[in-house]
Design a protein around this motif. Sequence first.
Motif, PDB file in Angstrom:
ATOM      1  N   ARG A  41       0.858  -1.300   0.041  1.00 35.88           N
ATOM      2  CA  ARG A  41      -0.003  -0.133  -0.002  1.00 35.88           C
ATOM      3  C   ARG A  41       0.820   1.142   0.142  1.00 35.88           C
ATOM      4  O   ARG A  41       0.606   2.266  -0.678  1.00 35.88           O
ATOM      5  CB  ARG A  41      -1.051   0.044   1.230  1.00 35.88           C
ATOM      6  N   GLU A  42       2.033   1.272   0.877  1.00 33.48           N
ATOM      7  CA  GLU A  42       2.989   2.431   0.823  1.00 33.48           C
ATOM      8  C   GLU A  42       3.568   2.392  -0.545  1.00 33.48           C
ATOM      9  O   GLU A  42       3.613   3.688  -1.194  1.00 33.48           O
ATOM     10  CB  GLU A  42       4.014   2.012   1.721  1.00 33.48           C
ATOM     11  N   VAL A  43       3.898   1.723  -1.216  1.00 38.25           N
ATOM     12  CA  VAL A  43       4.591   1.762  -2.678  1.00 38.25           C
ATOM     13  C   VAL A  43       3.521   1.997  -3.367  1.00 38.25           C
ATOM     14  O   VAL A  43       3.651   3.014  -4.379  1.00 38.25           O
ATOM     15  CB  VAL A  43       5.370   0.539  -3.134  1.00 38.25           C
ATOM     16  N   VAL A  79       8.789  -2.976  -3.358  1.00 38.98           N
ATOM     17  CA  VAL A  79       8.163  -3.829  -2.512  1.00 38.98           C
ATOM     18  C   VAL A  79       9.006  -4.769  -1.676  1.00 38.98           C
ATOM     19  O   VAL A  79       8.954  -5.083  -0.481  1.00 38.98           O
ATOM     20  CB  VAL A  79       6.870  -4.562  -3.274  1.00 38.98           C
ATOM     21  N   LYS A  80       9.865  -5.595  -2.609  1.00 40.58           N
ATOM     22  CA  LYS A  80      10.679  -6.546  -2.010  1.00 40.58           C
ATOM     23  C   LYS A  80      11.835  -5.694  -1.243  1.00 40.58           C
ATOM     24  O   LYS A  80      12.016  -6.445  -0.054  1.00 40.58           O
ATOM     25  CB  LYS A  80      11.230  -7.222  -3.135  1.00 40.58           C
ATOM     26  N   LEU A  81      12.183  -4.751  -1.698  1.00 41.66           N
ATOM     27  CA  LEU A  81      13.461  -4.088  -0.654  1.00 41.66           C
ATOM     28  C   LEU A  81      12.827  -3.269   0.568  1.00 41.66           C
ATOM     29  O   LEU A  81      13.466  -3.606   1.780  1.00 41.66           O
ATOM     30  CB  LEU A  81      14.259  -3.095  -1.669  1.00 41.66           C
ATOM     31  N   ARG A  82      11.816  -2.638   0.412  1.00 43.65           N
ATOM     32  CA  ARG A  82      11.153  -2.328   1.650  1.00 43.65           C
ATOM     33  C   ARG A  82      10.833  -3.280   2.621  1.00 43.65           C
ATOM     34  O   ARG A  82      10.924  -3.146   3.677  1.00 43.65           O
ATOM     35  CB  ARG A  82       9.972  -1.509   1.276  1.00 43.65           C
ATOM     36  N   PHE A  83      10.170  -4.426   1.946  1.00 41.43           N
ATOM     37  CA  PHE A  83       9.743  -5.635   3.072  1.00 41.43           C
ATOM     38  C   PHE A  83      10.827  -6.129   3.646  1.00 41.43           C
ATOM     39  O   PHE A  83      10.894  -6.414   4.964  1.00 41.43           O
ATOM     40  CB  PHE A  83       8.979  -6.562   2.366  1.00 41.43           C
ATOM     41  N   VAL A  84      12.008  -6.299   2.966  1.00 42.09           N
ATOM     42  CA  VAL A  84      13.288  -7.103   3.683  1.00 42.09           C
ATOM     43  C   VAL A  84      13.741  -6.088   4.744  1.00 42.09           C
ATOM     44  O   VAL A  84      14.081  -6.560   5.843  1.00 42.09           O
ATOM     45  CB  VAL A  84      14.158  -7.332   2.732  1.00 42.09           C
ATOM     46  N   HIS A  85      13.558  -4.753   4.456  1.00 42.94           N
ATOM     47  CA  HIS A  85      14.331  -4.090   5.406  1.00 42.94           C
ATOM     48  C   HIS A  85      13.383  -4.090   6.759  1.00 42.94           C
ATOM     49  O   HIS A  85      14.058  -4.062   7.836  1.00 42.94           O
ATOM     50  CB  HIS A  85      14.493  -2.549   4.618  1.00 42.94           C
ATOM     51  N   ARG A  86      12.205  -4.005   6.452  1.00 46.95           N
ATOM     52  CA  ARG A  86      11.207  -3.821   7.702  1.00 46.95           C
ATOM     53  C   ARG A  86      11.230  -5.466   8.332  1.00 46.95           C
ATOM     54  O   ARG A  86      11.206  -4.999   9.705  1.00 46.95           O
ATOM     55  CB  ARG A  86       9.809  -3.209   7.275  1.00 46.95           C
ATOM     56  N   TYR A  87      11.437  -6.163   7.707  1.00 49.43           N
ATOM     57  CA  TYR A  87      11.045  -7.548   8.148  1.00 49.43           C
ATOM     58  C   TYR A  87      12.055  -7.810   8.887  1.00 49.43           C
ATOM     59  O   TYR A  87      12.325  -8.319  10.117  1.00 49.43           O
ATOM     60  CB  TYR A  87      10.861  -8.607   7.107  1.00 49.43           C
TER      61      TYR A  87
END
Length: 171
Positions: A41-43, A79-87
């Motif tokens: 949703r952010e992206v 999406v992938k990069l932001r998720f990885v960072h936050r995860y």
Amino acid sequence: MTNIRRYDPGNRPVFITAVTYLRKPFLREDGHKELLLAVMREVKASVGFKMHAYVILNDHFHWIITPGNGSFSKTMQSVKLRFVHRYKKAVKASSSTTIWQRRFWDHVIRDTDDLHRHMDYIHYNAVKHGYVVMPKDYAWSSFRTHVARSHYVLDWGAASVPEAVKEMALE
């Protein structure tokens, strides 16, 4: 390294599948599914794509988007990069943890029938994988949103595998 060609879909929707590294269940926890959905949703807010449908399972997700201001490859990368960072921050994982397979699978939607087949596939996916008995019972898909918009009836997919889904193998 393979040289994958990505075609500009123009203003057509794209069906996308992304899989976790070695199919490890990085998305097993509801909080991790919620994190991925929040990142999507952010992206979406920053890039401006339209999200038509999604399902998030323990080791992969499917979605249909119409790219906005950028390419769908760049959208996926974000999406992938932001998720990885936050995860990694959320689970205090080491920086060497690999979460996603390097590539993703895409299919440019050809017409309305193709769109409906892929939406059915997405919304039936949790049943196919044995997570629930009926699509309405799975919280991590857009099925209920589509029921609210009268695109599906609430008990769709409960009695049998929908015809459109039977021959599709998109994992």
